[in-house]
Design a protein around this motif. Structure first.
Motif, PDB file in Angstrom:
ATOM      1  N   GLY A 191       0.782  -1.228   0.000  1.00  0.00           N
ATOM      2  CA  GLY A 191       0.000   0.000   0.000  1.00  0.00           C
ATOM      3  C   GLY A 191       0.812   1.275   0.000  1.00  0.00           C
ATOM      4  O   GLY A 191       0.249   2.366  -0.094  1.00  0.00           O
TER       5      GLY A 191
ATOM      6  N   ASP B 201      -2.301  -3.058   7.656  1.00  0.00           N
ATOM      7  CA  ASP B 201      -2.040  -1.929   6.763  1.00  0.00           C
ATOM      8  C   ASP B 201      -3.065  -0.810   6.937  1.00  0.00           C
ATOM      9  O   ASP B 201      -3.289  -0.011   6.017  1.00  0.00           O
ATOM     10  CB  ASP B 201      -2.001  -2.398   5.308  1.00  0.00           C
ATOM     11  CG  ASP B 201      -3.276  -3.093   4.861  1.00  0.00           C
ATOM     12  OD1 ASP B 201      -4.177  -3.306   5.695  1.00  0.00           O
ATOM     13  OD2 ASP B 201      -3.378  -3.425   3.660  1.00  0.00           O
TER      14      ASP B 201
ATOM     15  N   TYR C  88      -3.843   2.521   4.564  1.00  0.00           N
ATOM     16  CA  TYR C  88      -5.185   2.676   4.000  1.00  0.00           C
ATOM     17  C   TYR C  88      -5.774   4.034   4.373  1.00  0.00           C
ATOM     18  O   TYR C  88      -6.388   4.720   3.536  1.00  0.00           O
ATOM     19  CB  TYR C  88      -6.075   1.545   4.507  1.00  0.00           C
ATOM     20  CG  TYR C  88      -7.510   1.609   4.027  1.00  0.00           C
ATOM     21  CD1 TYR C  88      -7.819   1.789   2.686  1.00  0.00           C
ATOM     22  CD2 TYR C  88      -8.561   1.475   4.944  1.00  0.00           C
ATOM     23  CE1 TYR C  88      -9.138   1.831   2.250  1.00  0.00           C
ATOM     24  CE2 TYR C  88      -9.884   1.525   4.514  1.00  0.00           C
ATOM     25  CZ  TYR C  88     -10.160   1.696   3.166  1.00  0.00           C
ATOM     26  OH  TYR C  88     -11.473   1.750   2.739  1.00  0.00           O
TER      27      TYR C  88
ATOM     28  N   GLY D 288      -6.218   5.484   0.972  1.00  0.00           N
ATOM     29  CA  GLY D 288      -7.394   4.760   0.497  1.00  0.00           C
ATOM     30  C   GLY D 288      -8.687   5.534   0.446  1.00  0.00           C
ATOM     31  O   GLY D 288      -9.760   4.953   0.263  1.00  0.00           O
TER      32      GLY D 288
ATOM     33  N   TRP E 155      -9.099  -0.963  -2.546  1.00  0.00           N
ATOM     34  CA  TRP E 155      -7.833  -0.243  -2.483  1.00  0.00           C
ATOM     35  C   TRP E 155      -6.658  -1.196  -2.645  1.00  0.00           C
ATOM     36  O   TRP E 155      -5.718  -0.917  -3.416  1.00  0.00           O
ATOM     37  CB  TRP E 155      -7.741   0.488  -1.147  1.00  0.00           C
ATOM     38  CG  TRP E 155      -6.417   1.090  -0.832  1.00  0.00           C
ATOM     39  CD1 TRP E 155      -5.842   2.182  -1.409  1.00  0.00           C
ATOM     40  CD2 TRP E 155      -5.483   0.625   0.167  1.00  0.00           C
ATOM     41  NE1 TRP E 155      -4.618   2.443  -0.835  1.00  0.00           N
ATOM     42  CE2 TRP E 155      -4.378   1.505   0.133  1.00  0.00           C
ATOM     43  CE3 TRP E 155      -5.489  -0.420   1.089  1.00  0.00           C
ATOM     44  CZ2 TRP E 155      -3.286   1.357   0.986  1.00  0.00           C
ATOM     45  CZ3 TRP E 155      -4.401  -0.580   1.925  1.00  0.00           C
ATOM     46  CH2 TRP E 155      -3.313   0.295   1.879  1.00  0.00           C
ATOM     47  N   ARG E 156      -6.703  -2.341  -1.977  1.00  0.00           N
ATOM     48  CA  ARG E 156      -5.615  -3.302  -2.106  1.00  0.00           C
ATOM     49  C   ARG E 156      -5.489  -3.804  -3.542  1.00  0.00           C
ATOM     50  O   ARG E 156      -4.386  -3.919  -4.078  1.00  0.00           O
ATOM     51  CB  ARG E 156      -5.832  -4.481  -1.146  1.00  0.00           C
ATOM     52  CG  ARG E 156      -5.544  -4.171   0.314  1.00  0.00           C
ATOM     53  CD  ARG E 156      -5.859  -5.373   1.182  1.00  0.00           C
ATOM     54  NE  ARG E 156      -5.395  -5.207   2.554  1.00  0.00           N
ATOM     55  CZ  ARG E 156      -5.630  -6.090   3.530  1.00  0.00           C
ATOM     56  NH1 ARG E 156      -6.332  -7.198   3.272  1.00  0.00           N
ATOM     57  NH2 ARG E 156      -5.172  -5.858   4.756  1.00  0.00           N
TER      58      ARG E 156
ATOM     59  N   ASN F  16      -3.759  -1.275  -5.541  1.00  0.00           N
ATOM     60  CA  ASN F  16      -2.320  -1.263  -5.284  1.00  0.00           C
ATOM     61  C   ASN F  16      -1.612  -2.317  -6.131  1.00  0.00           C
ATOM     62  O   ASN F  16      -0.533  -2.063  -6.696  1.00  0.00           O
ATOM     63  CB  ASN F  16      -2.036  -1.526  -3.800  1.00  0.00           C
ATOM     64  CG  ASN F  16      -2.524  -0.416  -2.900  1.00  0.00           C
ATOM     65  OD1 ASN F  16      -2.618   0.737  -3.313  1.00  0.00           O
ATOM     66  ND2 ASN F  16      -2.855  -0.759  -1.656  1.00  0.00           N
TER      67      ASN F  16
END
Length: 417
Positions: free
Chosen positions: A180, A222, A226, A230, A239-240, A243
């Motif tokens: 991230g 994380d 975030y 995020g 969001w992940r 990434n």
């Protein structure tokens, strides 16, 4: 996969599927528009050489430079003897290097001590010796794994993970770089692409590790990243995935800018999503789904053209209820059709003859049946075997059977077709 087995063992060890499975007749659900293909003049016939935890090579840490080189050359000679044409060598197993990298230390699997110069250049030698034998050399990198333990003090002084402890998260007994963080994504690309600049490799190759495989009762911590990055996403999972998309698309662009002729390939876990999760998923009941659990939208990467080839790890036998090879094969064929992305199937040679595996894997003809079935699907351009140790030892003759049934002569790899 487990960390000790590079591109393969998490498929079983990661709790991906459960249940037994017996050998089944090869289904007749072939591509109606694709009659049996003639013997190809080019096809992907590959094998992985895993270095993490000395899985395949070197056989143990601390061998002399001459002994290491001799073992490596023996693997290349075995590939030629088996009429293969691609070797996928793991050159960055744990945030370290099998070449003199300015970014990361020498891999501990060479000398037994991380950072110690082995006295020769394994990657440079591998490229030279592979090409001398008519083999392509695909350099296999693991982007985010830092160590198969959680103690940063065990890393060599000056290791980037010690210089930047804020980059690193412990999870499941291992250390990982945090995907991230933009600076992490930039760094790991810099570290990997240094090998591309220095050597005449034929491809950059990644395995199935992006975000780590889920570990029950543990959290990948994380939240701070975030909270910082995020805000534009509906949830952390989205969001992940973004990434991971950024890592893949960014690497693809940089490869093409540096050396447009070099391919970019990824070997993901074989199940994108189960059909119960997504109607466009495969007819499987796998316990891991790359989209949901590893935050890797492998189907998107194909559709976007970010990768040049994909090697899904279809490490299950024909007829396995939870993840049937015969059902996954047409799913991947359909995903790749018309995209221009090469499809090569990852094969679990390491399961052949393993008494812990279902009955199908005790039959030396199981893998040969895989290739027979795959011949009916137009998009399938070859196979890759995990891994080199089994390609050589071949305990029940499964590899010998594949060669006898399907590889009557050597052929060129797709990149030379």
């Amino acid at each position: 996969m487990t960390g000790a087995a590079g591109a393969a063992l998490a498929v079983t060890g990661g709790g991906a599927v459960t249940g037994g499975g017996t050998a089944a007749a090869v289904p007749e659900a072939r591509d109606a528009q694709a009659p049996r293909r003639p013997r190809p003049r080019c096809a992907f016939r590959g094998m992985w050489i895993a270095t993490v935890a000395n899985r395949d090579w070197p056989s143990r840490p601390g061998l002399t430079a001459e002994e290491q080189r001799a073992e490596l050359v023996a693997h290349l000679d075995t590939a030629v003897e088996r009429r293969l044409n691609v070797v996928v060598l793991q050159v960055r197993p744990t945030a370290d290097a099998l070449w003199p990298s300015p970014y990361e230390p020498w891999a501990q699997y060479l000398t037994g001590t991380q950072g110690r110069d082995p006295g020769w250049d394994p990657l440079g030698t591998a490229v030279e010796e592979a090409h001398a034998r008519g083999l392509e050399l695909h350099a296999w990198f693991n982007p985010y794994r830092v160590a198969n333990h959680t103690d940063p003090t065990r890393l060599v002084a000056g290791h980037p993970a010690r210089v930047h402890p804020e980059w690193v998260l412990p999870y499941g007994g291992k250390l990982y770089y945090n995907p991230g963080l933009p600076e992490v994504r930039t760094f790991v690309q810099d570290a990997m692409l240094d090998a591309l600049r220095r050597y005449d490799i034929d491809a950059v190759h990644w395995d199935d590790y992006f975000y780590p495989y889920p570990v029950a009762g543990q959290v990948f911590a994380d939240d701070e990243a975030y909270a910082r990055y995020g805000g534009d996403f509906p949830d952390k999972a989205s969001w992940r995935r973004n990434n991971t998309d950024l890592l893949v698309s960014g690497t693809a662009a940089r490869i093409k800018a540096l050396k447009p002729h070099v391919a970019f390939g990824v070997s993901p876990f074989g199940v994108w999503r189960n059909i119960a999760t997504d109607p466009e998923g495969s007819d499987t009941r796998a316990g891991v789904q790359t989209y949901d659990d590893l935050y890797a939208d492998t189907r998107k990467w194909i559709r976007e053209g970010w990768i040049d080839y994909v090697v899904p790890q279809l490490y299950w036998n024909i007829g396995l209820p939870a993840a049937d090879y015969a059902k996954l094969l047409p799913w991947w064929d359909a995903v790749v059709r018309g995209t221009g992305v090469g499809l090569y199937i990852g094969e679990a040679l390491y399961k052949a003859g393993d008494p812990a595996q279902p009955a199908a894997w005790q039959d030396p003809k199981e893998l040969s049946r895989h290739l027979e079935l795959a011949a009916g699907y137009r998009a399938v351009g070859g196979h890759c075997y995990f891994s080199a140790k089994e390609v050589a030892a071949d305990p029940i003759g499964a590899m010998t059977t594949v060669v006898a049934d399907h590889y009557p002569t050597r052929v060129r790899p797709p990149g030379q077709g």
